[in-house]
Write a protein that holds these residues in place. Sequence first.
Motif, short mmCIF file in Angstrom:
data_model
loop_
_atom_site.label_atom_id
_atom_site.label_comp_id
_atom_site.label_asym_id
_atom_site.label_seq_id
_atom_site.Cartn_x
_atom_site.Cartn_y
_atom_site.Cartn_z
N GLY A 71 -13.72 -5.45 -11.65
CA GLY A 71 -13.81 -4.61 -10.47
C GLY A 71 -13.33 -5.25 -9.19
N ASN A 72 -12.81 -6.45 -9.24
CA ASN A 72 -12.32 -7.12 -8.04
C ASN A 72 -10.89 -6.67 -7.72
OD1 ASN A 72 -14.67 -8.92 -7.84
ND2 ASN A 72 -13.83 -9.86 -9.70
N ILE A 73 -10.65 -6.26 -6.48
CA ILE A 73 -9.32 -5.80 -6.09
C ILE A 73 -8.33 -6.95 -6.13
CG2 ILE A 73 -7.92 -4.83 -4.23
CD1 ILE A 73 -10.31 -3.17 -3.39
N GLN A 74 -7.26 -6.76 -6.90
CA GLN A 74 -6.23 -7.78 -7.04
C GLN A 74 -4.97 -7.46 -6.24
OE1 GLN A 74 -6.86 -10.71 -9.18
NE2 GLN A 74 -8.80 -9.72 -8.61
N GLU A 75 -4.73 -6.17 -6.04
CA GLU A 75 -3.51 -5.78 -5.32
C GLU A 75 -3.71 -4.39 -4.74
OE1 GLU A 75 1.28 -5.82 -6.08
OE2 GLU A 75 0.05 -5.06 -7.72
N THR A 76 -3.23 -4.19 -3.53
CA THR A 76 -3.21 -2.87 -2.89
C THR A 76 -1.76 -2.44 -2.73
OG1 THR A 76 -5.26 -3.34 -1.69
CG2 THR A 76 -3.90 -1.52 -0.89
N ILE A 77 -1.47 -1.22 -3.11
CA ILE A 77 -0.10 -0.69 -3.04
C ILE A 77 0.04 0.15 -1.79
CG2 ILE A 77 1.63 0.73 -4.19
CD1 ILE A 77 0.95 -1.83 -5.69
N TYR A 78 1.01 -0.21 -0.95
CA TYR A 78 1.29 0.51 0.28
C TYR A 78 2.68 1.15 0.20
CZ TYR A 78 -2.59 -2.24 2.18
OH TYR A 78 -3.82 -2.83 2.38
N ALA A 79 2.84 2.25 0.92
CA ALA A 79 4.14 2.91 0.99
C ALA A 79 5.14 2.02 1.71
CB ALA A 79 4.03 4.26 1.69
N LYS A 80 6.31 1.82 1.11
CA LYS A 80 7.34 0.98 1.71
C LYS A 80 8.26 1.76 2.64
CE LYS A 80 7.70 -2.26 -2.19
NZ LYS A 80 8.61 -2.81 -3.23
N ALA A 81 8.11 3.07 2.67
CA ALA A 81 8.99 3.90 3.49
C ALA A 81 8.34 5.25 3.73
CB ALA A 81 10.35 4.07 2.81
N ASP A 82 8.87 6.00 4.69
CA ASP A 82 8.48 7.39 4.88
C ASP A 82 9.22 8.23 3.85
OD1 ASP A 82 7.32 6.26 7.11
OD2 ASP A 82 8.62 7.26 8.55
N GLY A 83 8.52 9.16 3.22
CA GLY A 83 9.22 10.02 2.26
C GLY A 83 8.27 10.79 1.38
N LEU A 84 8.79 11.24 0.26
CA LEU A 84 8.07 12.09 -0.67
C LEU A 84 7.72 11.26 -1.90
CD1 LEU A 84 7.30 15.12 -0.81
CD2 LEU A 84 9.45 15.51 -2.01
N LEU A 85 6.48 11.32 -2.29
CA LEU A 85 6.03 10.55 -3.45
C LEU A 85 6.49 11.27 -4.72
CD1 LEU A 85 4.47 7.96 -4.12
CD2 LEU A 85 2.38 9.34 -4.21
N LEU A 86 7.57 10.78 -5.30
CA LEU A 86 8.13 11.40 -6.50
C LEU A 86 7.29 11.09 -7.73
CD1 LEU A 86 11.94 10.65 -6.06
CD2 LEU A 86 10.71 12.74 -5.45
N LEU A 87 6.74 9.88 -7.77
CA LEU A 87 5.99 9.45 -8.95
C LEU A 87 4.93 8.44 -8.53
CD1 LEU A 87 7.29 8.43 -12.43
CD2 LEU A 87 5.96 6.77 -11.12
N ILE A 88 3.77 8.54 -9.15
CA ILE A 88 2.75 7.52 -9.01
C ILE A 88 2.05 7.38 -10.35
CG2 ILE A 88 0.97 9.13 -8.17
CD1 ILE A 88 0.01 6.77 -6.33
N LEU A 89 1.67 6.18 -10.68
CA LEU A 89 0.95 5.94 -11.92
C LEU A 89 -0.35 6.75 -11.90
CD1 LEU A 89 1.45 4.16 -14.44
CD2 LEU A 89 -0.11 2.50 -13.42
N GLY A 90 -0.55 7.56 -12.91
CA GLY A 90 -1.69 8.49 -12.91
C GLY A 90 -2.80 8.14 -13.86
#
Length: 350
Positions: free
Chosen positions: A313-332
């Motif tokens: 349960g320890n956070i290892q990585e946070t994913i941030y948006a690298k650009a402005d735009g439309l999220l086409l895909l994200i791991l679900g």
Amino acid sequence: MKNIVFLVILIFTQYSFAQTFFSFEGKEVAAGTKAHFKIPVEHEGVSTFIPVTIFNGATAGETLGITAGIHGYEYPPILGAQRLIQSINPKELTGTVILVQLANVKSFLGRSPYVNPADGKNLNRSFPGKEEGSISEQIAYFISNNIINRVDYFLDMHAGDAPEDLMRYGAYYNNATMPEISATGKEMALALGFNHIVTFNTEGKDYMKAEKPSLYTSAEAFKRGIPAIDIECGRLGIPEAEAVDQVEQAVLLLLQKLNFTSKLKVLSTTPAILIKNRIYTDSTVDGIFYPLKKAGDYVVTGMKLGYTTDFFGNIQETIYAKADGLLLLILGTPPVNKGETVAVIGLIRN
């Protein structure tokens, strides 16, 4: 004399536009009919087949190639292709349609995302294939040399695989050195009726070099000088009825656009949003991924998209948006491996 001339012209006109048989795998498919084929594939005692349907129109014309099920866990295109077996009427068709309704039968029956369980290979990274290669390489070889090389236009149909929350869109291949082919592909993609169209820019890509493999199904067609487009419709390996409907209707609209069928449906007057480029974010760790956004969301640079924990349960990585735009895909889904893509952002601006 006038009657004789008229008769000669009439006969010549009918001869010019009447369709002849279409020869495929040693069989002649008569004009105005369809025929089904099971193409056997075998390697080192493992066997499978490729189901193909030929629709040979009553009137002569061009040829469209369609593949579905390159990834066997992407169900809406596969089910949409099953619908097309009935909804494409060869008696009302101009030209010929070659439909591979399920390229990767082993992946489908094995419920295997991404890869063919027979050889562990990703079919959509196996083109142009090998005649004497593994199961996936042989499938790619057959599609490349017995289907793609016979068509004037090409469509490959995909969806979000088992772990992929994917936004629906059409796409086309583009290269500045191939302006006419690229422009035709763009018009084809726009005809599909999706609200968003992604440009697959191929400048500088290794797979476009003559000495390099094309890898992707539709890239093989484009590399051969054939206008090539993709459908991405469906998410998380779910056979959603709405997505299946959209796949079927998109193909019927494409047939109309290319003059394979009469114009019975009204094309959308709403302009599609063009996505010029894509930004990929890959995981740097193994662990459990928690998405905070969903496909189709608009995001801005620095926005938190999700995070990955270890198995305590320890956070290892946070994913941030690298650009402005439309999220086409994200791991679900929760599992994530180091190096896997966890998010794709589409850039709408130039």
